[in-house]
Design a protein around this motif. Sequence first.
Motif: not given
Length: 327
Positions: A127, A283, A286-290
């Motif tokens: 991050e 980009r 949605g949220r980036p994968r963790k």
Amino acid sequence: MLLKFIPNTENVVFISDRHSSIYHGISKVFPAARHFACVLHLKRNIRTSFKNKHLCYLVGKAARAYHLSEFYTAFNEIKTINPSCADYLIGIGFEHWARSHFPGNQYNIMTSNVAESWNAVLREARELPIMPLLEYIRSKLMTWFAERRNVSKRERGRITPRVSEIVQANFEESGGLHVSTINNMEFDVKEKNGTSFHVNLNTKTCSCFSFQTLMIPCAHAIAAAITEKISVESLVSDIYILDKLASAYTDVVYQITDAVCGIEQIVEGGTGNLKIFPPVTKRPPGRPRKSRILSTGEIRMKTPSKRHFCSRCKKTGHNRATCKVAI
């Protein structure tokens, strides 16, 4: 670019999940290298496609067999239970998943690949902005290299800790074996069930095929070495010695401050006021994968729940606020 560091020879073995792109890349860049299927991924594919846990066990048993007779005993049982599964394994090619048919050196020590290792290490650091992220990676590599360079100073003996554990396990199995001398450095080693094995300490071979395949003395070879009063560690291949492990980390990872200053001077001296901008990217929504995407048949491990511990009754599972003894 891997070809600049790893030569294209028959001694190189690639182990993968049999993805078609990997097959294509290896055949193009490393045509002389050998390819072996990961047994773990193979068992997962068997479990997903044929819905039989016992088949997974038999496939693992056949894949890890050293002797051809052991392999065909397990494979014939697979063929009896599910002929389609046997045809699937034949289509892969025995030389690509069975140790007894593989012509190269597969060894028997596997570690998590570098991508998996970094995926766990960078769980929080990914991050960060690009420069702190690079500095985190550099610092981690510097620490890892320094620790592994000193492994020969911390450990006792000649061989690496993992191989030492294997030798110790084989040593414990050699206790009940009967050894008879055949010739100079050749022995007949019998197990309790009467099975006989031929051990040659000169050529470092055994008829069980484990000794010459792994280049680590098996229980039969250890029993023969004890009879001949030969050091067991001397029978282990030089590829497993501590000096070889330490030599892989001889390079030193330094800070990047001086290197960055040098690059800035080169840029300013060669092109004047050159400004380098980051590439234009978009980009995704949605949220980036963790967490990474699981492979076929892989199951995500659940994090164990925290257990309460009462400091008064000294029992796990009790909460001090509700425990009768605490109240």
